[in-house]
Design a protein around this motif. Sequence first.
Motif, PDB file in Angstrom:
ATOM      1  N   THR A   1       0.855  -1.184   0.025  1.00 41.31           N
ATOM      2  CA  THR A   1       0.009  -0.091  -0.002  1.00 41.31           C
ATOM      3  C   THR A   1       0.686   1.264   0.061  1.00 41.31           C
ATOM      4  O   THR A   1       0.131   2.314  -0.378  1.00 41.31           O
ATOM      5  CB  THR A   1      -0.888  -0.050   1.178  1.00 41.31           C
ATOM      6  OG1 THR A   1      -0.101  -0.092   2.463  1.00 41.31           O
ATOM      7  CG2 THR A   1      -2.077  -0.939   1.167  1.00 41.31           C
ATOM      8  N   ARG A   2       2.250   1.273   0.357  1.00 40.48           N
ATOM      9  CA  ARG A   2       2.995   2.284   0.525  1.00 40.48           C
ATOM     10  C   ARG A   2       4.405   2.074  -0.324  1.00 40.48           C
ATOM     11  O   ARG A   2       4.874   1.150   0.315  1.00 40.48           O
ATOM     12  CB  ARG A   2       3.231   2.927   1.917  1.00 40.48           C
ATOM     13  CG  ARG A   2       1.995   3.427   2.541  1.00 40.48           C
ATOM     14  CD  ARG A   2       1.943   3.991   3.870  1.00 40.48           C
ATOM     15  NE  ARG A   2       0.593   4.380   4.314  1.00 40.48           N
ATOM     16  CZ  ARG A   2      -0.115   3.553   4.992  1.00 40.48           C
ATOM     17  NH1 ARG A   2       0.436   2.146   5.420  1.00 40.48           N
ATOM     18  NH2 ARG A   2      -1.165   3.977   5.497  1.00 40.48           N
ATOM     19  N   VAL A   3       4.579   2.951  -1.006  1.00 40.42           N
ATOM     20  CA  VAL A   3       6.063   2.699  -1.808  1.00 40.42           C
ATOM     21  C   VAL A   3       7.172   3.791  -1.326  1.00 40.42           C
ATOM     22  O   VAL A   3       6.516   4.836  -1.570  1.00 40.42           O
ATOM     23  CB  VAL A   3       5.824   2.563  -3.196  1.00 40.42           C
ATOM     24  CG1 VAL A   3       7.115   2.318  -3.974  1.00 40.42           C
ATOM     25  CG2 VAL A   3       4.714   1.471  -3.576  1.00 40.42           C
ATOM     26  N   VAL A   4       8.216   3.326  -1.111  1.00 42.39           N
ATOM     27  CA  VAL A   4       9.279   4.606  -1.081  1.00 42.39           C
ATOM     28  C   VAL A   4      10.154   4.441  -2.331  1.00 42.39           C
ATOM     29  O   VAL A   4      10.552   3.523  -2.810  1.00 42.39           O
ATOM     30  CB  VAL A   4      10.078   4.692   0.340  1.00 42.39           C
ATOM     31  CG1 VAL A   4      11.150   5.249   0.178  1.00 42.39           C
ATOM     32  CG2 VAL A   4       9.212   4.969   1.379  1.00 42.39           C
ATOM     33  N   VAL A   5      10.475   5.562  -3.068  1.00 45.51           N
ATOM     34  CA  VAL A   5      11.485   5.695  -4.024  1.00 45.51           C
ATOM     35  C   VAL A   5      12.289   6.920  -4.098  1.00 45.51           C
ATOM     36  O   VAL A   5      12.146   7.895  -4.139  1.00 45.51           O
ATOM     37  CB  VAL A   5      10.555   6.104  -5.475  1.00 45.51           C
ATOM     38  CG1 VAL A   5      11.390   5.623  -6.808  1.00 45.51           C
ATOM     39  CG2 VAL A   5       9.404   4.841  -5.576  1.00 45.51           C
ATOM     40  N   PRO A   6      13.545   6.390  -3.670  1.00 48.30           N
ATOM     41  CA  PRO A   6      14.783   7.327  -3.765  1.00 48.30           C
ATOM     42  C   PRO A   6      15.328   7.642  -5.229  1.00 48.30           C
ATOM     43  O   PRO A   6      15.253   6.883  -6.109  1.00 48.30           O
ATOM     44  CB  PRO A   6      15.949   6.629  -3.356  1.00 48.30           C
ATOM     45  CG  PRO A   6      15.606   4.947  -3.372  1.00 48.30           C
ATOM     46  CD  PRO A   6      14.201   4.994  -3.403  1.00 48.30           C
ATOM     47  N   LEU A   7      15.563   8.989  -5.327  1.00 53.23           N
ATOM     48  CA  LEU A   7      15.770   9.651  -6.611  1.00 53.23           C
ATOM     49  C   LEU A   7      17.186  10.182  -6.443  1.00 53.23           C
ATOM     50  O   LEU A   7      17.607  10.950  -5.366  1.00 53.23           O
ATOM     51  CB  LEU A   7      14.786  10.854  -6.896  1.00 53.23           C
ATOM     52  CG  LEU A   7      13.193  10.306  -6.904  1.00 53.23           C
ATOM     53  CD1 LEU A   7      12.365  11.554  -7.247  1.00 53.23           C
ATOM     54  CD2 LEU A   7      13.137   9.142  -7.967  1.00 53.23           C
ATOM     55  N   ASP A   8      17.996   9.901  -7.792  1.00 54.00           N
ATOM     56  CA  ASP A   8      19.126  10.697  -7.757  1.00 54.00           C
ATOM     57  C   ASP A   8      19.413  11.312  -9.133  1.00 54.00           C
ATOM     58  O   ASP A   8      20.752  11.928  -9.413  1.00 54.00           O
ATOM     59  CB  ASP A   8      20.409   9.556  -7.438  1.00 54.00           C
ATOM     60  CG  ASP A   8      20.640   8.443  -8.443  1.00 54.00           C
ATOM     61  OD1 ASP A   8      19.749   8.382  -9.329  1.00 54.00           O
ATOM     62  OD2 ASP A   8      21.303   7.602  -8.144  1.00 54.00           O
TER      63      ASP A   8
ATOM     64  N   ALA B   1       6.160   2.075   4.744  1.00 59.12           N
ATOM     65  CA  ALA B   1       6.360   1.452   3.341  1.00 59.12           C
ATOM     66  C   ALA B   1       6.437  -0.039   3.523  1.00 59.12           C
ATOM     67  O   ALA B   1       7.067  -0.693   4.312  1.00 59.12           O
ATOM     68  CB  ALA B   1       7.409   2.181   2.741  1.00 59.12           C
ATOM     69  N   ASP B   2       5.774  -0.610   2.597  1.00 56.76           N
ATOM     70  CA  ASP B   2       6.136  -2.041   2.416  1.00 56.76           C
ATOM     71  C   ASP B   2       6.776  -2.438   1.177  1.00 56.76           C
ATOM     72  O   ASP B   2       6.834  -3.781   0.741  1.00 56.76           O
ATOM     73  CB  ASP B   2       4.733  -2.970   2.591  1.00 56.76           C
ATOM     74  CG  ASP B   2       3.411  -2.153   2.205  1.00 56.76           C
ATOM     75  OD1 ASP B   2       3.626  -1.232   1.038  1.00 56.76           O
ATOM     76  OD2 ASP B   2       2.354  -2.414   2.596  1.00 56.76           O
TER      77      ASP B   2
END
Length: 121
Positions: free
Chosen positions: A5-12, A106-107
């Motif tokens: 249900t929850r996503v974390v996305v690191p950006l560079d 986040a899962d």
Amino acid sequence: MPVFTRVVVPLDGSACAASAVARAISLAADQNAEIHFIHVIERRLVREPMDETWRALNARGEALLNQAVAAACGQNVTATSAMLVTDGRRHPLAEQILAQAATHGADLIVCGAHGSGSMAS
């Protein structure tokens, strides 16, 4: 029933991260999940907190985050973002990402990779 249900996305700003953004948005749309994008600036790259390099890094990070949130919203995916600062030593990048994942419940973490060969010295 959604798998996550929850996503974390690191950006560079890399092409790999851009691919991760597209994949995360697709997955989130399919699962009706929320996305939290993060960009981390390493303070050790900057001599003075408010010098020209700092302003450039900050502006680049804000642009990356805004683009990612806009792309998610364009696919009817709820998205938030945060810019973080780390010294790179006491709070390594990986720890920052994991802390954000925990904070947002986040899962799933979606991040780009370009293979271990490029990391060889």
